[in-house]
Design a protein around this motif. Structure first.
Motif, PDB file in Angstrom:
ATOM      1  N   TYR A   8       6.445  -5.407  66.203  1.00 24.94           N
ATOM      2  CA  TYR A   8       5.767  -4.573  67.191  1.00 24.94           C
ATOM      3  C   TYR A   8       6.666  -3.412  67.593  1.00 24.94           C
TER       4      TYR A   8
ATOM      5  N   ALA B 242      -6.013  -5.922  68.697  1.00 23.79           N
ATOM      6  CA  ALA B 242      -5.740  -5.182  69.929  1.00 23.79           C
ATOM      7  C   ALA B 242      -6.712  -4.009  69.983  1.00 23.79           C
TER       8      ALA B 242
ATOM      9  N   THR C  71       3.702  -8.937  75.608  1.00 26.57           N
ATOM     10  CA  THR C  71       3.617  -8.442  74.220  1.00 26.57           C
ATOM     11  C   THR C  71       4.976  -8.432  73.533  1.00 26.57           C
TER      12      THR C  71
ATOM     13  N   ILE D 178       5.696  -9.489  69.453  1.00 24.23           N
ATOM     14  CA  ILE D 178       4.493  -9.665  68.649  1.00 24.23           C
ATOM     15  C   ILE D 178       4.664  -8.920  67.331  1.00 24.23           C
TER      16      ILE D 178
END
Length: 262
Positions: free
Chosen positions: A151, A232, A256, A259
């Motif tokens: 991420y 998302a 988050t 991720i």
């Protein structure tokens, strides 16, 4: 209902239930020169139908139904999986005695033999299925992207020439830093420009994390599990995401960190 939550062990449970259903229409016992009925004739076999077959059907339903219920949900102090395990073992035990206590002048029929094998498979998976790696794997493989990046890492379409990516600077120009995810780019005078339109993306969580309702309710509406890809669909604040589960539920993922984007 998300079929991707089923394991190979659940597939064995479903197959055993189908075999049990077929066995219920076959001769439970056989005798020379006599046409004996299936187990559905309760006038002949009395408790064989509820004690073996119906008990097995209920056990299979509880074991599969537990996959689509919130973890930890209990009925009379036991989880659905625990109830399914108890009933599956009871059905197998009753099926074994139906083989042992064969009436005089009668032989075992296909229905009693297949019924016992089906309930035995149910009981074995219920008791030890989660401990066998070959049965604990997903029944339907998860779709995997070609590459998965952490991420916040650079994704395709964010290089030179793409909107939001780093653009070539003219000779003598002052380089402008690319904004962080969810940030707002600034002009040379410090004034803010509107953030780029959010682009939905697939992601996976490293550990189980709760998904909360968009109205701010403190009670989670779902739990995101590792190894499953979620979509998302929007951003909420500087770090939270609006995520959509594979069964269509939407909520806020507040944590988050770590991720993995697809």
């Amino acid at each position: 209902m998300n079929i991707r939550s089923l394991t190979r062990g659940d597939g064995v449970v479903i197959g055993a239930a189908v075999l049990l259903f077929i066995a219920s229409f076959l001769d439970f016992y056989s005798a020379a020169g006599a046409d004996l009925p299936s187990v559905w004739d309760t006038d002949v076999y009395r408790l064989a139908l509820p004690a073996v077959f119906l008990l097995g059907f209920i056990a299979a339903g509880l074991l599969i139904g537990a996959r689509f219920q919130p973890e930890g949900r209990k009925v009379a102090g036991l989880t659905l999986t625990a109830w399914g395990t108890v009933l599956a073992v009871a059905a197998a035990w009753n099926g074994l005695w139906s083989l042992i206590a064969t009436p005089p002048l009668a032989d075992l029929g296909a229905g009693s033999i297949l019924g016992f094998l089906a309930t035995l498979a149910l009981a074995a998976v219920a008791v030890a299925g989660s401990k066998v790696p070959a049965l604990a794997g997903p029944l339907v493989p998860e779709p995997r992207p070609v590459t998965a990046q952490p991420y916040g890492g650079q994704q395709p379409g964010t290089g030179y020439g793409y909107p939001g990516g780093q653009q070539p600077q003219g000779y003598g120009a002052t380089p402008q830093p690319a904004p962080a995810y969810g940030g707002t780019p600034q002009d040379s005078a410090g004034a803010g420009f509107p953030a780029a339109e959010f682009t939905p993306f697939w992601f996976a969580v490293p550990v189980a994390r709760p998904l909360f309702a968009e109205d701010g309710s403190p009670t989670p509406i779902a739990e995101l599990a590792p190894g499953t890809w979620y979509l998302a669909v929007d951003q909420r604040g500087p770090s939270a995401l609006i995520a959509q589960t594979q069964d269509g539920r939407r909520g806020v993922l507040n944590d988050t960190s770590g991720i993995q984007r697809g």
